[in-house]
Design a protein around this motif. Structure first.
Motif, mmCIF file in Angstrom:
data_model
loop_
_atom_site.group_PDB
_atom_site.id
_atom_site.type_symbol
_atom_site.label_atom_id
_atom_site.label_comp_id
_atom_site.label_asym_id
_atom_site.label_seq_id
_atom_site.Cartn_x
_atom_site.Cartn_y
_atom_site.Cartn_z
ATOM 1 N N THR A 181 0.834 -1.203 0.000
ATOM 2 C CA THR A 181 0.000 0.000 0.000
ATOM 3 C C THR A 181 0.870 1.254 0.000
ATOM 4 O O THR A 181 0.600 2.207 -0.744
ATOM 5 C CB THR A 181 -0.938 0.000 1.224
ATOM 6 O OG1 THR A 181 -1.714 -1.189 1.209
ATOM 7 C CG2 THR A 181 -1.853 1.202 1.231
ATOM 8 N N THR A 182 1.914 1.257 0.807
ATOM 9 C CA THR A 182 2.824 2.400 0.855
ATOM 10 C C THR A 182 3.494 2.611 -0.502
ATOM 11 O O THR A 182 3.614 3.750 -0.978
ATOM 12 C CB THR A 182 3.892 2.182 1.946
ATOM 13 O OG1 THR A 182 3.224 1.943 3.190
ATOM 14 C CG2 THR A 182 4.803 3.379 2.083
ATOM 15 N N GLU A 183 3.924 1.504 -1.112
ATOM 16 C CA GLU A 183 4.553 1.581 -2.435
ATOM 17 C C GLU A 183 3.575 2.147 -3.465
ATOM 18 O O GLU A 183 3.935 3.006 -4.279
ATOM 19 C CB GLU A 183 5.021 0.187 -2.858
ATOM 20 C CG GLU A 183 5.689 0.136 -4.205
ATOM 21 C CD GLU A 183 6.052 -1.283 -4.614
ATOM 22 O OE1 GLU A 183 6.316 -1.484 -5.806
ATOM 23 O OE2 GLU A 183 6.054 -2.175 -3.755
ATOM 24 N N LEU A 184 2.328 1.686 -3.433
ATOM 25 C CA LEU A 184 1.333 2.192 -4.374
ATOM 26 C C LEU A 184 1.048 3.678 -4.152
ATOM 27 O O LEU A 184 0.877 4.434 -5.118
ATOM 28 C CB LEU A 184 0.033 1.395 -4.259
ATOM 29 C CG LEU A 184 0.037 -0.005 -4.861
ATOM 30 C CD1 LEU A 184 -1.327 -0.661 -4.668
ATOM 31 C CD2 LEU A 184 0.379 0.037 -6.333
ATOM 32 N N GLU A 185 1.005 4.108 -2.894
ATOM 33 C CA GLU A 185 0.769 5.519 -2.606
ATOM 34 C C GLU A 185 1.913 6.375 -3.130
ATOM 35 O O GLU A 185 1.687 7.472 -3.665
ATOM 36 C CB GLU A 185 0.581 5.727 -1.102
ATOM 37 C CG GLU A 185 -0.748 5.207 -0.588
ATOM 38 C CD GLU A 185 -0.853 5.234 0.926
ATOM 39 O OE1 GLU A 185 0.175 5.439 1.613
ATOM 40 O OE2 GLU A 185 -1.975 5.038 1.429
ATOM 41 N N LYS A 204 3.873 5.601 -5.701
ATOM 42 C CA LYS A 204 3.720 5.609 -7.161
ATOM 43 C C LYS A 204 2.621 6.578 -7.586
ATOM 44 O O LYS A 204 2.767 7.303 -8.573
ATOM 45 C CB LYS A 204 3.377 4.210 -7.680
ATOM 46 C CG LYS A 204 4.552 3.287 -7.805
ATOM 47 C CD LYS A 204 4.115 1.960 -8.407
ATOM 48 C CE LYS A 204 5.258 0.991 -8.524
ATOM 49 N NZ LYS A 204 4.834 -0.294 -9.097
ATOM 50 N N LEU A 205 1.518 6.582 -6.840
ATOM 51 C CA LEU A 205 0.406 7.475 -7.147
ATOM 52 C C LEU A 205 0.845 8.939 -7.082
ATOM 53 O O LEU A 205 0.547 9.728 -7.985
ATOM 54 C CB LEU A 205 -0.757 7.227 -6.187
ATOM 55 C CG LEU A 205 -1.964 8.135 -6.328
ATOM 56 C CD1 LEU A 205 -2.655 7.885 -7.663
ATOM 57 C CD2 LEU A 205 -2.934 7.917 -5.188
ATOM 58 N N ALA A 206 1.565 9.287 -6.036
ATOM 59 C CA ALA A 206 2.030 10.669 -5.891
ATOM 60 C C ALA A 206 2.962 11.041 -7.046
ATOM 61 O O ALA A 206 2.852 12.134 -7.619
ATOM 62 C CB ALA A 206 2.746 10.843 -4.553
ATOM 63 N N LYS A 207 3.867 10.128 -7.394
ATOM 64 C CA LYS A 207 4.800 10.383 -8.494
ATOM 65 C C LYS A 207 4.052 10.558 -9.816
ATOM 66 O O LYS A 207 4.343 11.471 -10.605
ATOM 67 C CB LYS A 207 5.789 9.222 -8.595
ATOM 68 C CG LYS A 207 6.821 9.369 -9.679
ATOM 69 C CD LYS A 207 7.731 8.163 -9.722
ATOM 70 C CE LYS A 207 8.682 8.247 -10.909
ATOM 71 N NZ LYS A 207 9.485 7.044 -11.060
ATOM 72 N N LEU A 208 3.078 9.677 -10.086
ATOM 73 C CA LEU A 208 2.318 9.760 -11.332
ATOM 74 C C LEU A 208 1.458 11.017 -11.399
ATOM 75 O O LEU A 208 1.304 11.614 -12.470
ATOM 76 C CB LEU A 208 1.460 8.507 -11.507
ATOM 77 C CG LEU A 208 2.237 7.224 -11.834
ATOM 78 C CD1 LEU A 208 1.303 6.012 -11.821
ATOM 79 C CD2 LEU A 208 2.941 7.342 -13.166
ATOM 80 N N LYS A 209 0.895 11.431 -10.264
ATOM 81 C CA LYS A 209 0.114 12.679 -10.252
ATOM 82 C C LYS A 209 1.003 13.867 -10.595
ATOM 83 O O LYS A 209 0.609 14.757 -11.362
ATOM 84 C CB LYS A 209 -0.535 12.896 -8.880
ATOM 85 C CG LYS A 209 -1.787 12.093 -8.666
ATOM 86 C CD LYS A 209 -2.435 12.439 -7.334
ATOM 87 C CE LYS A 209 -3.762 11.734 -7.171
ATOM 88 N NZ LYS A 209 -4.425 12.078 -5.908
#
Length: 138
Positions: A84-88, A90-95
């Motif tokens: 979950t931390t890894e996905l969060e 990645k999400l911040a980076k992609l945004k």
């Protein structure tokens, strides 16, 4: 006198049956049975320890299984938290990347619009042409 068997202590009747029962109906024996254990002993030669009953083995297995299950669940929760931390992240980076791309796209569209406007200004005014249109149903 009490004897140990597979089913537990067995009393041997000596004398009248009336003196072997107390007033509450539970049997009593005149011999000392404090050293006799209700659990059978292993008599297979070298090992003379107390044999674990099937109930104790089942309880021990259940306890070990519960401990292993708890440890497994804790590992699973830790893996899920890491994922979950890894996905969060990645999400911040992609945004952030998406926002940069949107800005670049807007700049390019603005530049293209300006180029089109400049080309139109260089060509001068366009001549008005008459066009043939269909107005009738024939």
């Amino acid at each position: 006198m009490g004897m140990v068997g597979l089913g537990g202590p067995v009393s041997v009747a000596t004398g009248s049956p009336a003196n072997h029962f107390s007033s509450n109906g539970i049997g009593k024996s005149s011999a000392d049975t404090s050293s006799v254990s209700p659990v059978p002993y292993v008599l297979n030669g070298s090992s003379r320890g107390r044999k674990c009953s099937a109930v104790e083995k089942v309880a021990e297995r259940r306890q070990r299984r519960m401990i292993k299950n708890r440890e497994s669940a804790a590992r699973s929760r830790a893996r899920k938290q890491a994922y979950t931390t890894e996905l969060e992240a990645k999400l911040a980076k992609l945004k952030e990347e998406n926002e940069e791309l949107r800005k670049k796209h807007a700049e390019l569209m603005e530049m293209q619009k300006n180029q089109v406007m400049e080309m139109n200004m260089q060509q001068g005014p366009k001549k008005q042409c008459l066009r043939r249109t269909r107005t009738g149903p024939w």
